[in-house]
Design an enzyme around this catalytic site. Structure first.
Site, PDB file in Angstrom:
ATOM      1  N   SER A 143     -13.258  17.906   0.872  1.00 59.12           N
ATOM      2  CA  SER A 143     -13.715  17.351  -0.520  1.00 59.12           C
ATOM      3  C   SER A 143     -12.578  16.367  -1.182  1.00 59.12           C
ATOM      4  O   SER A 143     -11.355  16.378  -0.675  1.00 59.12           O
ATOM      5  CB  SER A 143     -14.139  18.427  -1.507  1.00 59.12           C
ATOM      6  OG  SER A 143     -13.002  19.436  -1.623  1.00 59.12           O
ATOM      7  N   GLU A 144     -13.054  15.428  -2.133  1.00 64.63           N
ATOM      8  CA  GLU A 144     -12.021  14.629  -2.665  1.00 64.63           C
ATOM      9  C   GLU A 144     -10.508  15.395  -3.113  1.00 64.63           C
ATOM     10  O   GLU A 144      -9.660  15.158  -2.832  1.00 64.63           O
ATOM     11  CB  GLU A 144     -12.634  13.766  -3.647  1.00 64.63           C
ATOM     12  CG  GLU A 144     -11.582  12.715  -4.291  1.00 64.63           C
ATOM     13  CD  GLU A 144     -12.094  11.638  -5.380  1.00 64.63           C
ATOM     14  OE1 GLU A 144     -11.876  10.686  -5.443  1.00 64.63           O
ATOM     15  OE2 GLU A 144     -13.577  11.845  -5.541  1.00 64.63           O
ATOM     16  N   GLU A 195     -11.265  10.167 -10.116  1.00 66.33           N
ATOM     17  CA  GLU A 195     -12.196  10.663  -9.456  1.00 66.33           C
ATOM     18  C   GLU A 195     -13.611  10.623 -10.256  1.00 66.33           C
ATOM     19  O   GLU A 195     -14.720  10.733  -9.579  1.00 66.33           O
ATOM     20  CB  GLU A 195     -11.859  12.186  -9.249  1.00 66.33           C
ATOM     21  CG  GLU A 195     -10.690  12.301  -8.063  1.00 66.33           C
ATOM     22  CD  GLU A 195      -9.446  12.176  -8.645  1.00 66.33           C
ATOM     23  OE1 GLU A 195      -9.184  11.879  -9.840  1.00 66.33           O
ATOM     24  OE2 GLU A 195      -8.303  12.414  -7.880  1.00 66.33           O
ATOM     25  N   CYS A 252     -15.700  19.766 -12.327  1.00 67.59           N
ATOM     26  CA  CYS A 252     -14.669  20.956 -12.490  1.00 67.59           C
ATOM     27  C   CYS A 252     -14.468  21.285 -13.901  1.00 67.59           C
ATOM     28  O   CYS A 252     -14.118  22.343 -14.427  1.00 67.59           O
ATOM     29  CB  CYS A 252     -13.366  20.639 -11.771  1.00 67.59           C
ATOM     30  SG  CYS A 252     -13.678  20.435  -9.987  1.00 67.59           S
ATOM     31  N   HIS A 253     -14.333  20.061 -14.885  1.00 70.57           N
ATOM     32  CA  HIS A 253     -13.860  20.192 -16.244  1.00 70.57           C
ATOM     33  C   HIS A 253     -14.977  19.653 -17.146  1.00 70.57           C
ATOM     34  O   HIS A 253     -14.888  19.977 -18.263  1.00 70.57           O
ATOM     35  CB  HIS A 253     -12.808  19.270 -16.444  1.00 70.57           C
ATOM     36  CG  HIS A 253     -11.456  19.859 -15.577  1.00 70.57           C
ATOM     37  ND1 HIS A 253     -11.106  18.913 -14.472  1.00 70.57           N
ATOM     38  CD2 HIS A 253     -10.750  20.939 -15.543  1.00 70.57           C
ATOM     39  CE1 HIS A 253      -9.999  19.664 -14.044  1.00 70.57           C
ATOM     40  NE2 HIS A 253      -9.972  20.686 -14.615  1.00 70.57           N
TER      41      HIS A 253
END
Length: 338
Positions: free
Chosen positions: A183-184, A109, A51-52
């Site tokens: 999802s996590e 994560e 995501c980042h």
């Protein structure tokens, strides 16, 4: 021979730019002929897409201009990528895997994300010894770091940002929340909200699995149902969902939509008046505002990682200098340390 990484993170690029970079990097996976020509017969790569961050770790025995070519391709999109080679590449991945380079310092994560990126790459294509060694040792040292260094629980989390946002928009524990994908990130959000008293939590997943929440089958999913909040976290695009449209999303007034996917599930030129659409840029901005100086308290941990990276880099140099050229490229590592 060159071993390196080129990439961007939330610091260097906004979500729109990261999406464009991800699409460029995915071209290497989609076109094996192109990637072989780019990295050479003995070269290969591993994509770390989260995501980042969007990063490509690469090895090439012959082409020393790979870094400049990658920088040029990414820079043409308006992004400002970073790059590291050799020992600096080791240090960077070790720091990333430990969570010390994350938006929320120390988050766990990323260890799983690095592991999955490595497993996917070695499953899809042959990897050279250099990339096997780099990722195996990064995963090992990241795990050791967490066991040896006492990290305080993050004061700011994505879960807390979501909770505050729901409060801000007048949502209550009685509202109906839909999670697309098991999802996590969706599981963490659901766990946090459940602890706050939210009970109407419903998951919709492509997989037929037993979970501790109510579920709705994908075939029965309708965005016109009275879900007050929807969380997209399944790494799918809008075309993968039957009946997903701006009209169906806006069918429930004051609906709040979180899109955790990068690239985003859908993009809107402007947010409709009747619903609130929030993406990972919103999450990142909220977290950074709350953290202020987010890395001030982590500097003391970085020498630990730098020392571990140097130790493994020296081992790598010794091992690679004794490997015959015919064995530089190997489809299976002898040892997988996770």
């Amino acid at each position: 021979m060159v071993l390196g990484v080129v990439g961007i993170s939330y610091r260097e690029a906004a979500l729109k730019e990261r999406e464009a970079v991800i699409n460029i990097l995915k071209d290497f996976e989609a076109n094996s002929f192109f990637s072989q020509h780019f990295f050479g017969d003995d070269g290969s790569f591993v994509l770390l897409l989260t995501c980042h961050r969007a990063e490509i770790y690469y090895f090439s025995k012959s082409n020393r201009h790979i870094q400049s070519k990658l920088l040029s391709r990414i820079s043409s999109l308006g992004a400002r990528p970073y790059c590291y080679q050799g020992l600096a590449c080791f240090t960077h991945l070790f720091t990333v895997t430990s969570g010390m380079d994350s938006l929320i310092s120390g988050e766990t994560e990323i260890q799983g994300q690095v592991k999955r990126a490595y497993i996917k790459a070695k499953t899809d294509r042959d990897l050279p010894f250099a990339l096997h060694f780099l990722f195996q040792k990064a995963l090992k040292e990241g795990k050791d770091f967490r066991s040896q260094v006492s990290l305080s629980h993050p004061v700011v989390t994505i879960e807390s940002v979501v909770e505050e946002t729901l409060d801000l928009h007048g949502k209550s524990t009685k509202d109906k929340l839909l999670f697309i994908g098991y999802s996590e990130i969706n599981r963490k959000i659901a766990k946090g909200l459940s602890a706050k008293g939210y009970r109407n939590l419903i998951f919709c997943s492509r997989k037929n699995i037993s979970i501790p929440y109510d579920t709705v089958a994908r075939s029965q999913l309708s965005f016109r149902e009275p879900y007050d909040v929807i969380f997209f976290g399944s790494s799918e695009s809008a075309k993968d969902f039957s009946g997903l449209s701006l009209e169906s999303l806006a069918s429930i007034p004051s609906r709040v939509i979180f899109d955790f996917n990068v690239p985003r599930t859908f993009t809107l030129a402007e947010s409709p008046k009747d619903i609130i659409c929030l993406d990972m840029d919103f999450i990142s901005e909220r977290v950074q505002k709350k953290l202020q100086i987010s890395k001030q308290c982590t500097n003391k941990e970085k020498p630990f990682l730098a020392l571990a990276a140097r130790k493994q880099w020296e081992v790598y140099e010794k091992k690679s200098s004794h490997i015959p050229s015919s064995q530089v490229r190997a489809s299976r590592p002898k040892l997988l340390i996770l």
